[in-house]
Design a protein around this motif. Structure first.
Motif, PDB file in Angstrom:
ATOM      1  N   ILE A   1       7.625   1.843  -2.783  1.00 32.11           N
ATOM      2  CA  ILE A   1       6.353   1.541  -3.438  1.00 32.11           C
ATOM      3  C   ILE A   1       5.574   2.841  -3.584  1.00 32.11           C
ATOM      4  O   ILE A   1       5.592   3.687  -2.690  1.00 32.11           O
ATOM      5  CB  ILE A   1       5.537   0.486  -2.650  1.00 32.11           C
ATOM      6  CG1 ILE A   1       4.295   0.077  -3.431  1.00 32.11           C
ATOM      7  CG2 ILE A   1       5.181   0.988  -1.259  1.00 32.11           C
ATOM      8  CD1 ILE A   1       3.548  -1.103  -2.840  1.00 32.11           C
ATOM      9  N   SER A   2       4.895   3.012  -4.714  1.00 31.70           N
ATOM     10  CA  SER A   2       4.132   4.227  -4.963  1.00 31.70           C
ATOM     11  C   SER A   2       2.753   4.136  -4.327  1.00 31.70           C
ATOM     12  O   SER A   2       2.313   3.062  -3.898  1.00 31.70           O
ATOM     13  CB  SER A   2       3.975   4.458  -6.468  1.00 31.70           C
ATOM     14  OG  SER A   2       3.184   3.424  -7.036  1.00 31.70           O
ATOM     15  N   GLU A   3       2.038   5.277  -4.287  1.00 31.95           N
ATOM     16  CA  GLU A   3       0.683   5.254  -3.738  1.00 31.95           C
ATOM     17  C   GLU A   3      -0.230   4.388  -4.609  1.00 31.95           C
ATOM     18  O   GLU A   3      -1.134   3.724  -4.101  1.00 31.95           O
ATOM     19  CB  GLU A   3       0.117   6.676  -3.598  1.00 31.95           C
ATOM     20  CG  GLU A   3      -0.190   7.415  -4.884  1.00 31.95           C
ATOM     21  CD  GLU A   3       1.021   8.119  -5.480  1.00 31.95           C
ATOM     22  OE1 GLU A   3       0.809   8.981  -6.342  1.00 31.95           O
ATOM     23  OE2 GLU A   3       2.161   7.801  -5.090  1.00 31.95           O
ATOM     24  N   SER A   4      -0.005   4.371  -5.927  1.00 30.92           N
ATOM     25  CA  SER A   4      -0.819   3.504  -6.799  1.00 30.92           C
ATOM     26  C   SER A   4      -0.512   2.032  -6.535  1.00 30.92           C
ATOM     27  O   SER A   4      -1.408   1.179  -6.611  1.00 30.92           O
ATOM     28  CB  SER A   4      -0.577   3.849  -8.270  1.00 30.92           C
ATOM     29  OG  SER A   4       0.785   3.729  -8.608  1.00 30.92           O
ATOM     30  N   GLY A   5       0.757   1.736  -6.222  1.00 29.55           N
ATOM     31  CA  GLY A   5       1.120   0.366  -5.882  1.00 29.55           C
ATOM     32  C   GLY A   5       0.446  -0.092  -4.608  1.00 29.55           C
ATOM     33  O   GLY A   5      -0.032  -1.238  -4.513  1.00 29.55           O
TER      34      GLY A   5
ATOM     35  N   SER B   1      -2.356   1.115  -3.488  1.00 30.74           N
ATOM     36  CA  SER B   1      -3.781   1.021  -3.791  1.00 30.74           C
ATOM     37  C   SER B   1      -4.125  -0.313  -4.448  1.00 30.74           C
ATOM     38  O   SER B   1      -5.156  -0.929  -4.130  1.00 30.74           O
ATOM     39  CB  SER B   1      -4.184   2.174  -4.713  1.00 30.74           C
ATOM     40  OG  SER B   1      -5.532   2.069  -5.093  1.00 30.74           O
ATOM     41  N   GLU B   2      -3.271  -0.780  -5.344  1.00 32.85           N
ATOM     42  CA  GLU B   2      -3.533  -2.055  -6.029  1.00 32.85           C
ATOM     43  C   GLU B   2      -3.557  -3.230  -5.055  1.00 32.85           C
ATOM     44  O   GLU B   2      -4.276  -4.204  -5.254  1.00 32.85           O
ATOM     45  CB  GLU B   2      -2.462  -2.296  -7.097  1.00 32.85           C
ATOM     46  CG  GLU B   2      -2.637  -1.428  -8.337  1.00 32.85           C
ATOM     47  CD  GLU B   2      -1.610  -1.748  -9.406  1.00 32.85           C
ATOM     48  OE1 GLU B   2      -0.838  -2.711  -9.218  1.00 32.85           O
ATOM     49  OE2 GLU B   2      -1.579  -1.036 -10.421  1.00 32.85           O
ATOM     50  N   ILE B   3      -2.773  -3.115  -3.984  1.00 28.06           N
ATOM     51  CA  ILE B   3      -2.742  -4.181  -2.981  1.00 28.06           C
ATOM     52  C   ILE B   3      -3.937  -4.105  -2.033  1.00 28.06           C
ATOM     53  O   ILE B   3      -4.562  -5.115  -1.699  1.00 28.06           O
ATOM     54  CB  ILE B   3      -1.434  -4.115  -2.166  1.00 28.06           C
ATOM     55  CG1 ILE B   3      -0.227  -4.419  -3.065  1.00 28.06           C
ATOM     56  CG2 ILE B   3      -1.470  -5.073  -0.980  1.00 28.06           C
ATOM     57  CD1 ILE B   3       1.114  -4.176  -2.397  1.00 28.06           C
TER      58      ILE B   3
ATOM     59  N   TYR C   1      -4.180   7.659   0.382  1.00 30.15           N
ATOM     60  CA  TYR C   1      -2.868   7.343  -0.171  1.00 30.15           C
ATOM     61  C   TYR C   1      -2.150   8.664  -0.441  1.00 30.15           C
ATOM     62  O   TYR C   1      -2.619   9.471  -1.253  1.00 30.15           O
ATOM     63  CB  TYR C   1      -3.004   6.541  -1.463  1.00 30.15           C
ATOM     64  CG  TYR C   1      -3.803   5.265  -1.309  1.00 30.15           C
ATOM     65  CD1 TYR C   1      -3.202   4.082  -0.893  1.00 30.15           C
ATOM     66  CD2 TYR C   1      -5.169   5.246  -1.589  1.00 30.15           C
ATOM     67  CE1 TYR C   1      -3.935   2.907  -0.754  1.00 30.15           C
ATOM     68  CE2 TYR C   1      -5.912   4.085  -1.451  1.00 30.15           C
ATOM     69  CZ  TYR C   1      -5.287   2.918  -1.030  1.00 30.15           C
ATOM     70  OH  TYR C   1      -6.020   1.766  -0.888  1.00 30.15           O
TER      71      TYR C   1
ATOM     72  N   ILE D   1       2.244  -5.728   2.583  1.00 30.20           N
ATOM     73  CA  ILE D   1       3.066  -4.540   2.324  1.00 30.20           C
ATOM     74  C   ILE D   1       4.228  -4.423   3.321  1.00 30.20           C
ATOM     75  O   ILE D   1       4.942  -3.425   3.347  1.00 30.20           O
ATOM     76  CB  ILE D   1       2.218  -3.245   2.377  1.00 30.20           C
ATOM     77  CG1 ILE D   1       1.624  -3.028   3.781  1.00 30.20           C
ATOM     78  CG2 ILE D   1       1.121  -3.262   1.324  1.00 30.20           C
ATOM     79  CD1 ILE D   1       0.990  -1.657   3.961  1.00 30.20           C
TER      80      ILE D   1
ATOM     81  N   TYR E   1       7.717  -2.993   2.703  1.00 29.71           N
ATOM     82  CA  TYR E   1       7.835  -1.567   2.385  1.00 29.71           C
ATOM     83  C   TYR E   1       7.636  -0.668   3.603  1.00 29.71           C
ATOM     84  O   TYR E   1       7.943   0.520   3.553  1.00 29.71           O
ATOM     85  CB  TYR E   1       6.794  -1.171   1.334  1.00 29.71           C
ATOM     86  CG  TYR E   1       6.810  -2.007   0.086  1.00 29.71           C
ATOM     87  CD1 TYR E   1       7.862  -1.921  -0.822  1.00 29.71           C
ATOM     88  CD2 TYR E   1       5.761  -2.890  -0.199  1.00 29.71           C
ATOM     89  CE1 TYR E   1       7.870  -2.695  -1.980  1.00 29.71           C
ATOM     90  CE2 TYR E   1       5.764  -3.657  -1.350  1.00 29.71           C
ATOM     91  CZ  TYR E   1       6.823  -3.556  -2.232  1.00 29.71           C
ATOM     92  OH  TYR E   1       6.829  -4.317  -3.379  1.00 29.71           O
TER      93      TYR E   1
END
Length: 413
Positions: free
Chosen positions: A187-191, A193-195, A210, A246, A249
């Motif tokens: 999972i990316s840092e933006s992913g 963040s969205e959670i 992040y 999360i 991950y």
């Protein structure tokens, strides 16, 4: 407590050497309640060093300085210290004897220029360096403490961990600072963040960072306060709010590397591992063997860069290479099965890909990577499409291979 870091060296400003010292210092200072607020990089110039010392003077509790303490003419940090802190340069005869003995024990020639490494301003306290010849220094001025260390990372880290951090831990009487470092893969840092961001108002007084990386994104939660138990409670509560979202991950909440967590699982399940690498050229094996005691579970590996080695050593069918190509799911699986069979391990891991910048086609572009996994019950592969940068592709391939291994280890029975 607050801190500033001053990194000295023309080689840093010219881009010839990467600054790893500031990140290492800042990360470890958090553990003793010291937060870095500023990082300066200056060249090997007395004027620039003195200017940096003046800029940080009185604004921070502690200033950490690295670089310019060697025996050569461009090492002028001591001269800058004399101008700023005052005092005279004195020769420590006992230290000179110790240095000569250290050089002799290690088979090094002691040059005339090395005598300067036993000379220090009389306005400082000398900090011993067990890993090298340039000693550290501690100065006091304008209600700030200045810690000077050599720029060589191995020596700087030795002084930091053996002397400076214990010193700071003893004197720490102010607010308590703690953080949780959460390692994730897939999972990316933006992913992340969205959670997490929609839940931020439920997390309390917590700082969230992040942090992207080739080996997975890392999430850092930081809390500060006068009461240690309250700080820990706030961190635990924040993590509990979003952890289940999360969980799939997360490989560690204790700051462990992915390779270390893999090691824990391998030992816990009494498993052995072997690796076959093509485009990563041994990088996966390098990460695995960074962990002390990895010989308990890592048997060995093969860098099968050529198709000939894939065939003769790993037993990959030439027909598979001709029909599907060396970079394919079929070949990745045969590589994993082959290295597991060849090494007699419980698990085989493989990677084959096009690192670039050349070698790609319209059908199989640069950055295409297949990662194979094999154990007693199953053989499988994952496909990834990365970018055009060779070095980044190698790092990302290694990271995803370790991630695939970790996920399968969790489910292994």
């Amino acid at each position: 407590m607050t801190a500033a870091i001053i990194i000295i060296g023309d080689e840093i400003l010219l881009g010839q050497v990467k600054d790893t010292n500031s990140s290492h210092i800042a990360d470890n200072l958090l553990n003793v309640g010291v937060r870095v607020k500023k990082i300066l990089t200056v060249g090997d110039s007395k004027e620039e060093i003195v200017s940096a010392l003046k800029e940080t003077s009185g604004s921070y509790d502690h200033i950490f300085i690295t670089g310019g303490l060697g025996p050569t003419k461009d090492d002028i940090t001591k001269s800058a210290f004399l101008e700023y802190f005052g005092g005279e340069l004195v020769l420590d005869e006992n230290l000179l004897i110790e240095l000569k003995l250290k050089f002799e024990e290690r088979g090094w020639k002691f040059h005339e220029s090395n005598i300067s490494q036993a000379e220090y301003p009389d306005s400082c306290e000398v900090i011993p360096n067990e890993r090298g010849s340039a000693q550290g220094m501690l100065f006091h001025q304008n209600n700030s403490k200045y810690f000077a260390m050599p720029g060589v990372p191995h020596e700087m880290e030795g002084i930091l961990h053996s002397w400076i951090l214990p010193y700071l831990k003893k004197e720490s009487t102010q607010s308590y600072l703690k953080y949780i470092s959460i390692g994730t893969i897939g999972i990316s840092e933006s992913g992340l963040s969205e959670i997490i961001e929609p839940l931020r108002n439920r997390l309390g007084e917590i700082e969230i960072a992040y942090l992207p990386g080739y080996y997975g994104a890392r999430l850092r939660l930081t809390a500060e306060g006068a009461d240690q138990s309250d700080v820990q409670k706030r961190l635990d509560n924040a993590l509990s709010i979003f952890r289940d979202k999360i969980e799939k991950y997360v490989y560690s909440t204790k700051g462990d590397t992915l390779s270390e967590v893999i090691g824990y699982l391998m030992r816990e399940k009494s498993l052995t591992l072997s690796v076959a690498e093509s485009c990563t050229g041994g990088l996966i094996q390098d990460h695995l063997t960074d962990v002390p005691g990895s010989s308990d579970y890592f048997i060995g590996g093969v860098v099968s860069y050529s198709n000939d080695i894939k065939d003769k050593i790993l037993g990959v069918e030439l027909e598979s290479i001709e029909q599907f190509g060396a970079v394919s799911s079929e070949v990745a699986i045969e590589m994993a099965e082959g290295v597991r069979r060849k090494m007699g391990s419980d698990i085989g891991l493989s990677v084959t890909g096009i690192a670039g910048p050349g070698g790609g086609t319209e059908e199989k572009p640069v950055g295409l990577v297949h990662i194979g996994y094999s154990d007693k019950k199953t053989s499988k592969s994952n496909q990834y499409q990365f970018g055009n940068d060779r070095i980044i592709n190698k790092k990302r391939s290694a990271g995803m291979a370790l991630g695939m291994l970790w996920k399968n280890l969790k489910e292994y029975s």
